[in-house]
Design an enzyme around this catalytic site. Structure first.
Site, short mmCIF file in Angstrom:
data_model
loop_
_atom_site.label_atom_id
_atom_site.label_comp_id
_atom_site.label_asym_id
_atom_site.label_seq_id
_atom_site.Cartn_x
_atom_site.Cartn_y
_atom_site.Cartn_z
N LYS A 1 0.83 -1.22 0.00
CA LYS A 1 0.00 0.00 0.00
C LYS A 1 0.86 1.26 0.00
CE LYS A 1 -1.80 1.92 3.90
NZ LYS A 1 -1.73 3.36 4.06
N ASN A 2 1.80 1.34 0.93
CA ASN A 2 2.51 2.61 1.08
C ASN A 2 3.51 2.87 -0.04
OD1 ASN A 2 0.98 3.27 3.25
ND2 ASN A 2 2.49 2.66 4.80
N ARG B 1 -4.99 10.86 3.01
CA ARG B 1 -3.85 11.69 3.34
C ARG B 1 -2.76 11.62 2.27
NH1 ARG B 1 -2.16 14.61 7.37
NH2 ARG B 1 0.08 14.87 7.40
N CYS C 1 -5.70 13.39 11.30
CA CYS C 1 -6.36 12.11 11.24
C CYS C 1 -6.30 11.44 12.58
CB CYS C 1 -5.78 11.23 10.17
SG CYS C 1 -4.37 10.36 10.74
N ARG D 1 -0.70 15.66 12.22
CA ARG D 1 0.25 15.23 11.18
C ARG D 1 0.62 16.42 10.32
NH1 ARG D 1 -1.79 9.40 9.11
NH2 ARG D 1 0.21 9.43 8.03
N PRO D 2 1.52 17.28 10.83
CA PRO D 2 1.91 18.47 10.06
C PRO D 2 2.69 18.09 8.80
CG PRO D 2 2.94 18.43 12.26
CD PRO D 2 2.25 17.12 12.08
N ILE D 3 2.82 19.05 7.86
CA ILE D 3 3.62 18.79 6.66
C ILE D 3 4.72 19.83 6.51
CG2 ILE D 3 1.81 17.51 5.42
CD1 ILE D 3 1.39 20.10 3.77
N ASP D 4 5.16 20.38 7.64
CA ASP D 4 6.18 21.43 7.59
C ASP D 4 7.47 20.98 6.88
OD1 ASP D 4 6.07 19.85 10.10
OD2 ASP D 4 8.02 20.75 10.44
N GLN D 5 7.86 19.72 7.05
CA GLN D 5 9.11 19.26 6.43
C GLN D 5 8.96 19.15 4.90
OE1 GLN D 5 12.07 18.74 8.44
NE2 GLN D 5 10.65 19.82 9.79
N ASP E 1 3.47 0.74 12.07
CA ASP E 1 2.29 0.15 11.41
C ASP E 1 2.05 -1.30 11.84
OD1 ASP E 1 2.01 2.53 10.15
OD2 ASP E 1 2.76 1.86 8.20
N ILE F 1 5.94 7.54 17.36
CA ILE F 1 6.05 8.08 15.98
C ILE F 1 4.85 8.97 15.70
CG2 ILE F 1 6.13 7.45 13.53
CD1 ILE F 1 8.27 5.56 14.29
N ARG G 1 -9.08 -0.17 3.44
CA ARG G 1 -8.17 0.80 2.83
C ARG G 1 -6.82 0.17 2.52
NH1 ARG G 1 -6.29 4.32 6.37
NH2 ARG G 1 -5.02 4.83 4.58
N1 EPU Z 1 5.87 14.85 10.65
C1 EPU Z 1 5.91 16.20 10.93
N2 EPU Z 1 6.09 17.07 9.88
C2 EPU Z 1 6.21 16.64 8.59
C3 EPU Z 1 6.15 15.27 8.32
C4 EPU Z 1 5.98 14.37 9.38
O1 EPU Z 1 5.83 16.62 12.08
O2 EPU Z 1 6.36 17.49 7.70
C5 EPU Z 1 5.72 13.91 11.77
C6 EPU Z 1 4.43 13.11 11.70
O3 EPU Z 1 3.35 13.82 12.24
C7 EPU Z 1 4.79 11.86 12.48
C8 EPU Z 1 6.27 11.65 12.13
O4 EPU Z 1 6.74 12.92 11.68
O5 EPU Z 1 4.66 12.10 13.85
C9 EPU Z 1 6.53 10.63 11.04
O6 EPU Z 1 5.72 10.92 9.91
P1 EPU Z 1 6.03 10.36 8.47
O7 EPU Z 1 6.12 11.50 7.52
O8 EPU Z 1 7.18 9.41 8.52
O9 EPU Z 1 4.72 9.50 8.19
P2 EPU Z 1 3.72 9.61 6.96
O10 EPU Z 1 4.46 9.79 5.70
O11 EPU Z 1 2.62 10.56 7.30
C10 EPU Z 1 3.85 7.07 6.43
C11 EPU Z 1 2.86 5.96 6.21
C12 EPU Z 1 2.25 5.57 7.54
C13 EPU Z 1 3.37 5.15 8.48
C14 EPU Z 1 4.42 6.27 8.61
C15 EPU Z 1 5.62 5.87 9.45
C16 EPU Z 1 2.07 6.34 3.99
C17 EPU Z 1 0.95 6.77 3.12
N3 EPU Z 1 1.84 6.40 5.29
O12 EPU Z 1 3.10 8.14 6.98
O13 EPU Z 1 1.41 4.47 7.27
O14 EPU Z 1 2.84 4.87 9.76
O15 EPU Z 1 4.89 6.64 7.30
O16 EPU Z 1 6.25 4.77 8.91
O17 EPU Z 1 3.12 5.92 3.53
C18 EPU Z 1 -0.36 2.98 7.66
O18 EPU Z 1 -0.04 2.40 6.61
O19 EPU Z 1 -1.17 2.50 8.50
C19 EPU Z 1 0.24 4.29 7.95
C20 EPU Z 1 -0.26 5.13 8.83
#
Ligand code: EPU
Length: 428
Positions: free
Chosen positions: A22-23, A93, A117, A122-126, A305, A327, A397
């Protein structure tokens, strides 16, 4: 709402085939936009997240044709408007990967802001920091993220912490930039590597994916390609734990055992037998299950996960286990539901203390999110009596044909559809 009705207590046995990840696929589908020709994707799982992404591409003007159950041909060359409106993006997302791919292709992207969610903030600042570093201007405009760049210039980007999403979005945006982009403190997850392999098969120049430094030398054009998505590490891990929880004997096929190492190591500690073959693993149990402690970490650590699923297993083990998952800040929402089935778990923010209770009792429960739903299925399969799991749209999903696969392993599981019920979709 549809629900699963599971009569527990049957050991799982036989063979199960793992689907595409999926991911990985949720990053690869938006990446198709970068190609100057059609792409054929193989080993695409039939899950609702995939349907939503294909629908978004179709609504944007792409030609999308299923060539088989798990093979899709996408020609995204007819997309002209780099916009994903709220109505389309709100369902998931991972639609934020359109930010990177549209920016990479059109130097402009306008995508609805992903909502928070159930896993917490889950911010996207990075992600935005990386786009800015490549020379783009990012603004929030009426709930839409609007990103524009005159040109994208390679840059050095250091993430403050490991983030899968921002690593992927940076690769998507930088792949057609001018010059060299270096991502430091990059995520190393198998799906990050799979996206890099997919882009390289289109003609990209990406090195180092799977390490914490990824180098992307921008190329002028990317061509269409044919590519098979890797097997799903988390789906495989879920069946491994389900087999262990029911004290079954299951051969899990079409896996990459290397991707499962952290899960295999913890299962071995708990007392589960894991035999590894080239592209399969066999799970069996012949002794007691015992406590262990787990802390989730970015890859190659134990994946967040898999935390809910293995926590369900630890409820069946002797002794007290401590599970730490920071996480995300809300990944223990399954605990209330497992308590209804007899679990003895206390949670203090990011730490759960699990007292082994030896068995679960069937009960009506509700899946609060995807992996929490998987944990409830595992508990139900092991439980005495009948469990009804509501809100299974979360589970659908991310797990292809879970009911059929479990039934082929001997589980007593049926899906009860409630006609006319609205199907809600949420995003992870
Ligand atoms: N974060 C920030 N700012 C950012 C990006 C991330 O603060 O700009 C924080 C997040 O809020 C979180 C941490 O950093 O606390 C890690 O977030 P990450 O970006 O690694 O996660 P993601 O990309 O949102 C993906 C998977 C998740 C999986 C995580 C960790 C996808 C679509 N989703 O999420 O999968 O848990 O990586 O490995 O790839 C799932 O499949 O059930 C699922 C939630």
């Amino acid at each position: 709402m549809d629900k699963f009705i599971i009569k527990g207590g049957r050991p799982l046995s036989g063979e199960v085939e793992i689907s595409g990840a999926k991911n990985a696929v949720v990053a690869i589908i938006p990446a198709v936009i970068l190609a100057d020709g059609p792409c054929i994707l193989e080993n695409v799982p039939q899950i609702s997240d995939v349907s939503i992404l294909l629908r978004i591409l179709y609504e944007m003007g792409a030609e999308v044709k299923m060539l088989g159950k798990n093979t899709v041909r996408i020609d995204a060359t007819k997309i002209t408007e780099p916009v994903v409106p709220y109505e389309m993006a709100k369902h998931m997302r991972a639609s934020y990967y359109f930010l990177g791919s549209l920016l990479g292709k059109f130097r402009r992207a306008r995508v609805s802001m992903p909502g928070g969610c159930y896993l917490g903030d889950r911010p996207i600042d990075q992600h935005l920091k990386a786009f800015s570093s490549l020379g783009a201007e990012c603004i929030l405009d009426h709930g839409m993220i609007d990103i524009r760049a005159q040109s994208l210039i390679g840059s050095q980007i250091y993430f403050d912490f490991v983030t899968v999403g921002a690593t992927i979005n940076t690769m998507l945006a930088a792949v057609k930039s001018t010059g060299l982009t270096i991502i430091e403190n990059a995520a190393k997850e198998p799906h990050v590597v799979d996206l890099a392999n997919f882009l390289n098969s289109m003609g990209a120049d990406i090195m180092g994916a799977g390490t914490d430094v990824i180098k992307i030398r921008g190329v002028k054009a990317l061509k269409g390609t044919t590519y098979a998505v890797i097997p799903d590490q988390i789906e495989a891990g879920t069946y491994m734990v389900a087999a262990a929880a029911t004290r079954g004997n299951v051969l899990i096929k079409n896996v990459i055992p290397k991707h499962l190492e952290s899960i295999t190591a913890k299962l071995a500690k708990i007392g589960v037998n894991v035999e590894e073959f080239d592209d399969s693993v066999r799970i069996s149990v012949d002794g007691p299950l015992v406590k262990t402690n787990i802390k989730t970490m970015p890859h190659p650590g134990f994946p967040t996960d898999m935390q809910p699923q293995i926590s369900a297993l630890l409820c069946l083990a002797e002794g007290t286990s401590i599970v730490t998952d920071d996480i995300f800040n809300n990944r223990f929402r399954y605990v209330d539901q497992l308590r209804r089935m007899g679990a003895d778990i206390s949670v203090d923010r990011t730490v759960a203390v699990i007292e082994g209770v030896g068995h679960f009792m069937g009960a009506p429960v509700t899946a609060p999110d995807l992996r929490a739903g998987a944990a409830l299925i595992i508990a139900a399969l092991a439980a005495n009596g009948i469990t009804e799991i509501e809100d299974i749209y979360h589970i659908e999903r991310g797990y292809e044909e879970i009911e059929q696969k479990l039934r082929s392993l001997g589980a007593d599981i049926v899906k009860k559809s409630v006609p006319g019920s609205a199907v809600r979709k949420v995003a992870l």
